[in-house]
Design an enzyme around this catalytic site. Structure first.
Site, PDB file in Angstrom:
ATOM      1  N   HIS A  98       0.831  -1.209   0.000  1.00  0.00           N
ATOM      2  CA  HIS A  98       0.000   0.000   0.000  1.00  0.00           C
ATOM      3  C   HIS A  98       0.858   1.247   0.000  1.00  0.00           C
ATOM      4  O   HIS A  98       2.001   1.228   0.454  1.00  0.00           O
ATOM      5  CB  HIS A  98      -0.924   0.027   1.216  1.00  0.00           C
ATOM      6  CG  HIS A  98      -0.224  -0.175   2.530  1.00  0.00           C
ATOM      7  ND1 HIS A  98       0.205  -1.413   2.955  1.00  0.00           N
ATOM      8  CD2 HIS A  98       0.152   0.693   3.485  1.00  0.00           C
ATOM      9  CE1 HIS A  98       0.794  -1.304   4.125  1.00  0.00           C
ATOM     10  NE2 HIS A  98       0.803  -0.028   4.476  1.00  0.00           N
ATOM     11  N   HIS A 100       0.779   5.081   1.600  1.00  0.00           N
ATOM     12  CA  HIS A 100       0.145   6.056   2.495  1.00  0.00           C
ATOM     13  C   HIS A 100       0.122   7.404   1.766  1.00  0.00           C
ATOM     14  O   HIS A 100       1.163   7.841   1.253  1.00  0.00           O
ATOM     15  CB  HIS A 100       0.986   6.270   3.763  1.00  0.00           C
ATOM     16  CG  HIS A 100       1.041   5.095   4.677  1.00  0.00           C
ATOM     17  ND1 HIS A 100       0.282   5.010   5.818  1.00  0.00           N
ATOM     18  CD2 HIS A 100       1.788   3.962   4.635  1.00  0.00           C
ATOM     19  CE1 HIS A 100       0.558   3.877   6.444  1.00  0.00           C
ATOM     20  NE2 HIS A 100       1.473   3.222   5.748  1.00  0.00           N
TER      21      HIS A 100
END
Ligand code: AMP
Length: 138
Positions: A98, A100
């Site tokens: 992922h 941020h």
């Protein structure tokens, strides 16, 4: 074992989803390190950046840019951090790749600190480190 992100993707647990297409999803990070802190997550559960297929990574970067612009606009952020922790030593806690998107504000309490070691590194050492990376790229 499925991660918390797969549970969000499969709607097994709730999340504040802000964007979704056939390849990625974006939702508010529960920790809200700063207002608007959002995660951009590929639907397919690749563990880290090393495993991400290039085309999927490129799409995730494209959406990360969109989310960054939206966060800057929505929260009137003074800046945006785009971060990806890969591996436990880098602070990764959810092992599903992922990005941020972390809005930054003047005088916020984010404490990621880059210590400048430039004066401790000789020119030879710079050359050696650059060569090590170039050789690893071959
Ligand atoms: P990292 O430490 O880079 O692996 O980031 C994982 C992030 O996932 C952390 O910032 C957590 O706050 C966030 N997180 C964990 N559980 C949830 C959840 N249920 N909903 C949204 N974000 C979560």
């Amino acid at each position: 074992m499925s991660t918390v992100f797969e549970k969000i993707i499969n709607r097994e647990i709730p999340a504040y989803i802000v964007y979704e297409d056939e390849l990625v999803i974006a939702f508010l990070d529960i920790s809200q390190v700063t207002p608007g802190h959002t995660l951009v997550v590929p639907i397919a559960p690749y563990e880290n950046i090393y495993e991400m297929p290039d085309d999927l990574l490129a799409h995730a970067v494209k959406i990360t840019k969109k989310i960054s612009i939206a966060c800057k606009k929505a929260f009137d952020a003074d800046g945006i951090y785009v971060l990806s922790n890969n591996g436990e030593a880098a602070g990764q806690t959810v092992f599903h790749f992922h990005f941020h998107v972390l809005p930054r504000y003047i005088n916020d309490d984010v404490s990621l600190k880059f210590v400048n070691h430039m004066n401790d590194v000789t020119k030879d050492e710079f050359k050696k480190r650059a060569l090590m990376i170039k050789e690893a790229l071959l």
